[in-house]
Design a protein around this motif. Structure first.
Motif, PDB file in Angstrom:
ATOM      1  N   HIS A  85     -14.707  23.363 -41.719  1.00 34.32           N
ATOM      2  CA  HIS A  85     -14.842  22.085 -41.743  1.00 34.32           C
ATOM      3  C   HIS A  85     -13.470  21.355 -40.853  1.00 34.32           C
ATOM      4  CE1 HIS A  85     -17.455  21.793 -45.539  1.00 34.32           C
ATOM      5  NE2 HIS A  85     -18.296  22.000 -44.473  1.00 34.32           N
ATOM      6  N   ASP A  86     -12.364  21.782 -41.066  1.00 29.54           N
ATOM      7  CA  ASP A  86     -11.255  21.162 -40.443  1.00 29.54           C
ATOM      8  C   ASP A  86     -11.423  21.346 -38.795  1.00 29.54           C
ATOM      9  OD1 ASP A  86      -8.460  20.780 -40.623  1.00 29.54           O
ATOM     10  OD2 ASP A  86      -8.264  22.340 -39.143  1.00 29.54           O
ATOM     11  N   ASP A  87     -12.088  22.552 -38.578  1.00 24.33           N
ATOM     12  CA  ASP A  87     -12.396  22.381 -36.989  1.00 24.33           C
ATOM     13  C   ASP A  87     -13.301  21.410 -36.577  1.00 24.33           C
ATOM     14  OD1 ASP A  87     -10.620  24.461 -36.508  1.00 24.33           O
ATOM     15  OD2 ASP A  87     -12.057  26.297 -36.553  1.00 24.33           O
ATOM     16  N   ILE A  88     -14.265  20.917 -37.248  1.00 18.19           N
ATOM     17  CA  ILE A  88     -15.140  19.915 -36.932  1.00 18.19           C
ATOM     18  C   ILE A  88     -14.340  18.613 -36.919  1.00 18.19           C
ATOM     19  CG2 ILE A  88     -17.025  18.578 -37.890  1.00 18.19           C
ATOM     20  CD1 ILE A  88     -17.958  21.202 -38.980  1.00 18.19           C
ATOM     21  N   LEU A  89     -13.677  18.579 -38.068  1.00 23.63           N
ATOM     22  CA  LEU A  89     -12.880  17.211 -38.252  1.00 23.63           C
ATOM     23  C   LEU A  89     -11.698  17.082 -36.972  1.00 23.63           C
ATOM     24  CD1 LEU A  89     -12.159  17.420 -41.838  1.00 23.63           C
ATOM     25  CD2 LEU A  89     -13.447  15.731 -40.757  1.00 23.63           C
ATOM     26  N   ASP A  90     -11.060  18.371 -36.682  1.00 17.45           N
ATOM     27  CA  ASP A  90     -10.011  18.175 -35.627  1.00 17.45           C
ATOM     28  C   ASP A  90     -10.445  18.225 -34.274  1.00 17.45           C
ATOM     29  OD1 ASP A  90      -8.208  18.119 -37.435  1.00 17.45           O
ATOM     30  OD2 ASP A  90      -7.774  20.380 -37.251  1.00 17.45           O
ATOM     31  N   GLU A  91     -11.937  18.514 -34.123  1.00 16.09           N
ATOM     32  CA  GLU A  91     -12.731  18.850 -32.859  1.00 16.09           C
ATOM     33  C   GLU A  91     -12.086  19.772 -31.992  1.00 16.09           C
ATOM     34  OE1 GLU A  91     -13.508  14.980 -30.807  1.00 16.09           O
ATOM     35  OE2 GLU A  91     -13.609  14.056 -32.602  1.00 16.09           O
ATOM     36  N   THR A  94     -11.538  26.002 -30.405  1.00 13.11           N
ATOM     37  CA  THR A  94     -11.122  27.576 -30.724  1.00 13.11           C
ATOM     38  C   THR A  94     -10.740  27.756 -31.903  1.00 13.11           C
ATOM     39  OG1 THR A  94      -9.280  27.357 -29.482  1.00 13.11           O
ATOM     40  CG2 THR A  94     -11.030  28.067 -28.267  1.00 13.11           C
ATOM     41  N   ARG A  95     -10.849  28.894 -32.553  1.00 11.59           N
ATOM     42  CA  ARG A  95     -10.285  29.471 -33.818  1.00 11.59           C
ATOM     43  C   ARG A  95     -10.014  30.706 -33.556  1.00 11.59           C
ATOM     44  NH1 ARG A  95      -7.526  27.753 -38.142  1.00 11.59           N
ATOM     45  NH2 ARG A  95      -8.676  25.629 -38.201  1.00 11.59           N
ATOM     46  N   ARG A  96      -8.729  31.300 -33.792  1.00 14.28           N
ATOM     47  CA  ARG A  96      -8.569  32.819 -33.807  1.00 14.28           C
ATOM     48  C   ARG A  96      -8.998  33.312 -32.253  1.00 14.28           C
ATOM     49  NH1 ARG A  96     -10.572  33.824 -39.753  1.00 14.28           N
ATOM     50  NH2 ARG A  96      -8.727  33.122 -40.785  1.00 14.28           N
ATOM     51  N   ARG A 233      -1.423  16.685 -30.289  1.00 17.68           N
ATOM     52  CA  ARG A 233      -2.685  16.051 -29.543  1.00 17.68           C
ATOM     53  C   ARG A 233      -3.602  15.311 -30.649  1.00 17.68           C
ATOM     54  NH1 ARG A 233      -4.174  18.790 -24.743  1.00 17.68           N
ATOM     55  NH2 ARG A 233      -3.116  20.455 -25.193  1.00 17.68           N
ATOM     56  N   GLU A 234      -3.619  15.873 -31.765  1.00 17.13           N
ATOM     57  CA  GLU A 234      -4.223  15.258 -32.801  1.00 17.13           C
ATOM     58  C   GLU A 234      -3.605  14.341 -33.543  1.00 17.13           C
ATOM     59  OE1 GLU A 234      -5.274  18.851 -35.100  1.00 17.13           O
ATOM     60  OE2 GLU A 234      -6.197  19.699 -33.443  1.00 17.13           O
ATOM     61  N   GLY A 235      -2.289  13.917 -33.108  1.00 15.22           N
ATOM     62  CA  GLY A 235      -1.465  12.904 -33.949  1.00 15.22           C
ATOM     63  C   GLY A 235      -1.088  13.315 -35.072  1.00 15.22           C
ATOM     64  N   LYS A 236      -0.733  14.514 -35.384  1.00 15.29           N
ATOM     65  CA  LYS A 236      -0.271  15.009 -36.832  1.00 15.29           C
ATOM     66  C   LYS A 236       1.415  14.956 -36.497  1.00 15.29           C
ATOM     67  CE  LYS A 236      -3.982  17.899 -38.097  1.00 15.29           C
ATOM     68  NZ  LYS A 236      -4.866  19.114 -37.844  1.00 15.29           N
ATOM     69  N   PHE A 237       2.065  13.953 -37.402  1.00 10.37           N
ATOM     70  CA  PHE A 237       3.391  13.865 -37.316  1.00 10.37           C
ATOM     71  C   PHE A 237       4.020  15.033 -38.460  1.00 10.37           C
ATOM     72  CE2 PHE A 237       7.029  10.849 -38.293  1.00 10.37           C
ATOM     73  CZ  PHE A 237       7.795  11.165 -37.019  1.00 10.37           C
TER      74      PHE A 237
HETATM   75 MG    MG Z   1      -7.073  22.025 -37.448  1.00  9.41          MG
END
Ligand code: MG
Ligand code: FPP
Length: 325
Positions: A85-91, A94-96, A233-237
């Motif tokens: 779900h996180d990869d969907i939210l973060d668009e 790739t993962r691993r 890129r995702e705006g995470k501070f």
């Molecule tokens: Mg993520």
């Protein structure tokens, strides 16, 4: 097995195939339309830290039987579903080091596969007939969602504090590691103070785990399997970004703020900022912050019975602190 042979790396090596087998069985219980996606995300490898925490926690407190493998698949299913779900939210594509599930199978099937895995995790824990274990898993899911929602609410903002950040990661990562340990302790029928000590161990280890993850965001992508600077890129501070911004001159800060809040950094800018973060040691400083939580985790171990399993949990501490991916 001799006591001195029992180590975290040995446990990883020996137990991974058994954990994998338990996960294969779980995949077989998923509804057929989402089974392939479940297999893609659940059987792809990974550290299997959460199941091994459940196993070790139960054994530490005196219970070890074959059903434990069924139980230890529960936190891994929740973990895999939350990443899907996180990869969907973060668009995230790739993962691993391979395409994320939604990239391969499409958004809607991937979303539903994650839902099915969460529902299955719930069903699997009810098999044990223990409301305290069901409560442990439900609480963890709720807190994970709350942490993720909090993070999304803060995305693109440069005005939140380190305490806000710690709140976010306690929810999105800490609570599931807490539940992984707590489930094992509850299964073992441990006394309350031991259940709480193991729960706290998992929570602090989880907070530290995410801090290291956020430091690793600025490591080279061929090592982590994720694009470098993804959080930026995702705006995470996150702490490395907080430290980087603090050192900027006023004009540079205005430019950074504009790009951060509009998520419009170019690839070249991301690489330059990541290199600067590494040069200034902001990633190392984030690991040092993680160390504070790892010390708290270590203190919790003093309240638990000495022995090979406690030594394994002690080894989890440098494993989290020093991990490179
Ligand atoms: Mg993520
Ligand atoms: C990874 O963070 C994400 C998490 C640890 C939690 C994600 C939680 C949800 C999507 C809520 C749904 C979950 C449940 C249990 C219903 P990250 O994006 O910082 O890490 P990454 O770099 O590995 O993507």
């Amino acid at each position: 097995m001799r006591e001195q042979d029992l180590s975290l790396s040995r446990l990883f090596e020996e137990e991974r195939p058994r954990v994998h087998h338990a996960l294969e069985k779980a995949v077989g219980l998923l509804p057929p339309p989402v089974r392939e996606i479940g297999a893609y995300v659940l059987l792809a490898g990974g550290k299997r830290l959460r199941p091994l925490l459940t196993l070790t926690s139960s054994r530490l407190l005196g219970r070890n039987d074959p059903e434990l493998y069924r139980l230890c698949a529960v936190p891994e299913m929740i973990h895999a579903a939350s990443l899907l779900h996180d990869d969907i939210l973060d668009e995230a594509d790739t993962r691993r080091g391979r395409p994320s599930a939604h990239t391969c199978f499409g958004l809607r099937p991937a979303l539903l596969a994650g839902d099915a895995m969460l529902a299955l995790a719930d069903c699997e824990v009810t098999v044990f007939g223990r409301t305290d274990m069901v409560e442990c898993v439900s609480d963890a899911m709720m807190r994970t969602v709350a942490g993720e929602a909090h993070e999304i609410a803060l995305q693109g903002s440069l005005s939140h504090s380190e305490d806000d950040y710690i709140n976010v990661i306690t929810g999105k990562t800490g609570w599931l590691l807490r539940a992984s340990c707590r489930l094992g302790a509850l299964y073992a029928g441990a006394e309350e103070r031991q259940v709480e000590a193991l729960s706290d161990f998992g929570l602090y280890a989880g907070i530290a785990f995410q801090m290291v993850d956020d430091a690793l965001d600025f490591a080279a992508s061929d090592i982590t399997g994720k694009p470098c600077g993804g959080d930026l890129r995702e705006g995470k501070f996150t702490p490395p970004v907080m430290r980087y911004v603090r050192e900027l001159e006023q004009a540079d800060r205005a430019d950074f703020t504009q790009k951060f809040t509009s998520a419009s950094f170019s690839d070249e800018e991301i690489s330059r900022i990541a290199a600067r973060i590494r040069e200034c040691g902001h990633d190392a400083a984030t690991r040092a912050l993680a160390d504070e939580y790892l010390r708290r985790a270590e203190d919790c171990l003093a309240l638990l019975p000495a022995g090979p399993e406690r030594n394994i949990l002690r080894e989890v501490i440098p494993f989290i602190r020093d991990r490179e991916k």
